[in-house]
Scaffold this motif. Structure first.
Motif, PDB file in Angstrom:
ATOM      1  N   GLY A 111       0.721  -1.249  -0.064  1.00 33.66           N
ATOM      2  CA  GLY A 111      -0.124   0.034  -0.043  1.00 33.66           C
ATOM      3  C   GLY A 111       0.894   1.085   0.017  1.00 33.66           C
ATOM      4  N   THR A 136      -9.096  -1.971  -3.402  1.00 34.65           N
ATOM      5  CA  THR A 136      -8.095  -1.173  -2.725  1.00 34.65           C
ATOM      6  C   THR A 136      -8.788  -0.999  -1.238  1.00 34.65           C
ATOM      7  N   LEU A 140      -7.280  -2.771   2.242  1.00 35.82           N
ATOM      8  CA  LEU A 140      -6.733  -1.975   3.162  1.00 35.82           C
ATOM      9  C   LEU A 140      -7.412  -2.276   4.428  1.00 35.82           C
ATOM     10  N   TRP A 144      -4.778  -4.208   6.609  1.00 39.26           N
ATOM     11  CA  TRP A 144      -3.905  -2.919   7.310  1.00 39.26           C
ATOM     12  C   TRP A 144      -4.732  -2.383   8.656  1.00 39.26           C
ATOM     13  N   SER A 154      -5.151   6.244  -0.363  1.00 35.68           N
ATOM     14  CA  SER A 154      -4.042   5.364  -0.575  1.00 35.68           C
ATOM     15  C   SER A 154      -4.319   4.592  -1.641  1.00 35.68           C
ATOM     16  N   VAL A 156      -3.539   0.469  -3.392  1.00 37.28           N
ATOM     17  CA  VAL A 156      -2.785  -0.883  -3.104  1.00 37.28           C
ATOM     18  C   VAL A 156      -2.571  -1.613  -4.611  1.00 37.28           C
TER      19      VAL A 156
END
Length: 160
Positions: A111, A136, A140, A144, A154, A156
């Protein structure tokens, strides 16, 4: 020049490398996402406690780049990939990434900030592909521990 596991007691060096390299984010990523320092020793210690294992490029007895690998529910994640600005473009990041890729059978995720186009290009040069927006967000949230704001800003990338 060797790649090796980072040692206990090198957290100050790791933070210094991360913070020097992360200056590139200043003014690029949203200001509410940039902290000063970017990585505190407490935040680094917390990531290590959550399983991030750092490898480093050692040159002349000193760390010259770091990259972390974390396995979350069986999924390898590249974490905190940084080389000091004066040493960027010399193949250190590529060597560290290839070293970690060699340790991970199967798909690897990384990421990064959506506006860090240089980082995205770096990973794409090494066979990573951007995931779609919905994927993504799912990844995330699944792998994460980041704020909703960081999820918004962000991307990925995945490498099969």
């Amino acid at each position: 020049m060797t790649i090796r596991s980072c040692r206990d007691g090198e957290q100050a060096e790791i933070c210094a490398i991360i913070n020097a390299a992360a200056e590139k984010y200043r003014g690029v990523i949203p200001p509410d996402c940039f902290h000063d320092p970017y990585m505190t020793r407490d935040a680094l210690a917390a990531d290590i406690a959550r399983g991030v294992v750092f490898s480093g490029w050692e040159e002349h007895g000193k760390l010259a780049g770091v990259m972390g690998l974390q396995i979350v529910r069986g999924q390898p994640l590249i974490r905190h990939a940084y080389v000091p600005p004066a040493l960027q473009g010399k193949g250190i990041g590529s060597a560290l990434l290839q070293f970690l890729i060699g340790q991970c059978p199967g798909t690897i995720l990384v990421g990064t900030w959506a506006d860090a186009t240089w980082a995205i290009r770096f990973y794409e040069r090494h066979g990573f592909k951007l995931t779609g927006r919905d994927e993504t967000v799912r990844l995330l949230h699944e792998f994460w521990t980041v704020s909703d704001r960081q999820v918004e800003t962000s991307v990925v990338l995945t490498r099969p």
